[in-house]
Design a protein around this motif. Structure first.
Motif, short mmCIF file in Angstrom:
data_model
loop_
_atom_site.label_atom_id
_atom_site.label_comp_id
_atom_site.label_asym_id
_atom_site.label_seq_id
_atom_site.Cartn_x
_atom_site.Cartn_y
_atom_site.Cartn_z
N UNK A 79 39.66 46.38 38.34
CA UNK A 79 40.12 47.11 39.53
C UNK A 79 39.75 46.35 40.80
N UNK A 80 38.55 45.78 40.85
CA UNK A 80 38.13 45.02 42.02
C UNK A 80 38.99 43.77 42.20
N UNK A 81 39.36 43.12 41.08
CA UNK A 81 40.22 41.94 41.17
C UNK A 81 41.58 42.30 41.74
N UNK A 82 42.16 43.39 41.23
CA UNK A 82 43.45 43.85 41.76
C UNK A 82 43.31 44.21 43.24
N UNK A 83 42.20 44.84 43.58
CA UNK A 83 41.95 45.20 44.98
C UNK A 83 41.94 43.98 45.87
N UNK A 84 41.25 42.92 45.44
CA UNK A 84 41.18 41.72 46.27
C UNK A 84 42.54 41.05 46.40
N UNK A 85 43.35 41.07 45.34
CA UNK A 85 44.70 40.51 45.44
C UNK A 85 45.54 41.30 46.45
N UNK A 86 45.38 42.62 46.45
CA UNK A 86 46.10 43.45 47.42
C UNK A 86 45.60 43.17 48.84
N UNK A 87 44.30 42.95 48.99
CA UNK A 87 43.76 42.65 50.30
C UNK A 87 44.24 41.29 50.80
N UNK A 88 44.36 40.31 49.90
CA UNK A 88 44.92 39.02 50.30
C UNK A 88 46.36 39.17 50.77
N UNK A 89 47.12 40.00 50.05
CA UNK A 89 48.49 40.29 50.48
C UNK A 89 48.50 40.94 51.85
#
Length: 339
Positions: free
Chosen positions: A66-76
């Protein structure tokens, strides 16, 4: 409170664009470090959870995914919010960062919290057979070091920004509109706490021979993620709805406007945070009745220049000459240069 008595959130948005590009780069680096760390940790936790049979380890694996997905969304969010204004988006794309950051908080809730609570309850009701926990302990130790490094990167940025603005770290962190860094720091802090809970669950399970402790640890990890998702979701929701500048900064904007020759009164003032370094100011202004059209135009340009000088983060200024009804001539204000 800053040395000047300014509210920390006012200080944050006041000078947001002073180091806009540098700050944006720091935020991106912080998020990338967190993403890389969490991706590797997620795989290691999943393998350890499968070998040991620990629900707390599997919950921690879901947490890291979940944290990895979160960081990808934050990069977006960081990339898309930095796009310049165009004909279809005249006010720019700044608020888009909060949309993606909101989705990131949802990912934390659904991908981490829900799975952890469910897996913990399943363990409490059905029990589990614990295998060799040695691999889990090794993974937890390595994960703690990696998460600690990621957290250190985020905290370092927060402390640097707070020190530059003369604001207490805690208040700056609570009020900053840079929700990407806020998300990384909160998630990494929750990750370290989750690792300790998982280790405690494994240890107590070994000592008692019962998987109940592992299930309890899993549920607590899930509840911790619920709290993180709620705090981040609320912060982004406030900025998406439209958060005004702090009272101290609004007073400063009004003060600058009234200092301009020909401006008599600020009838209505609207302020909006569109991003960490992107602020909007709109105001209905009462000019003196005897001011000429040229003087009104000069005053508007002068007001915008003064506002941008005092608050570099201001991206847009809209001034609407509006007469205040029921009042006569307010008299002459100081003459503009060249009069």
């Amino acid at each position: 409170m800053s040395d000047s008595g300014e509210h920390p959130s006012a200080a944050a948005v006041r000078s947001g664009s002073e180091k806009g590009g540098e700050k944006g780069g720091e935020s991106t680096f912080t998020v990338i470090v967190a993403a890389v760390a969490n991706l590797g940790i997620a795989v290691a936790k999943a393998v350890a959870g499968a070998i040991s049979g620990s629900s707390a380890m599997l919950s921690e694996a879901a947490h890291s995914v979940a944290d990895t997905v979160t960081e990808l969304l934050l990069l977006t969010a960081l990339k898309r919010s930095g796009k310049p204004a165009d004909a279809k988006h005249p006010l720019g794309h700044g608020p888009e960062r909060y949309i993606w950051a909101m989705l990131a908080s949802v990912a934390t809730f659904v991908g981490g919290a829900v799975f952890s609570v469910y897996d913990g309850i399943h363990t409490l009701t059905h029990g589990e057979e614990l295998g060799n926990p040695l691999v889990s302990y090794v993974v937890l130790a390595v994960a703690f070091l990696l998460e600690g490094y990621s957290l250190r990167t985020g905290v370092k940025q927060v402390r640097a920004e707070a020190a530059r603005l003369g604001s207490p770290v805690g208040r700056y962190f609570r009020l900053t509109p840079d929700t990407a860094v806020k998300a990384v720091v909160m998630e990494d802090s929750a990750a370290l706490a989750g690792l300790l809970l998982a280790a405690a669950g494994l240890g107590l399970g070994q000592l008692t021979g019962s998987g109940v402790w592992d299930g309890i640890a899993s549920v607590l990890i899930g509840l911790l993620l619920v709290y993180v998702a709620w705090v981040l979701g609320r912060s982004n929701a406030q900025l998406l709805i439209g958060r005004a500048l702090p009272p101290e900064m609004r007073d400063g904007v009004r003060e600058e406007l009234l200092s301009v020759p020909h401006i008599v009164e600020v009838i209505e003032l609207t302020t909006l945070i569109q991003g960490p370094d992107e602020l909007l100011i709109a105001a209905k202004i009462d000019f003196r009745d005897i001011s000429s059209a040229a003087e009104v135009e000069w005053a508007c340009e002068e007001a915008e220049q003064r506002l941008r000088t005092r608050y570099p983060a201001i991206a847009r200024v809209y001034l609407d000459p509006t007469p205040r009804r029921g009042r006569g001539d307010r008299g002459r204000s100081p003459a503009a240069p060249g009069e």
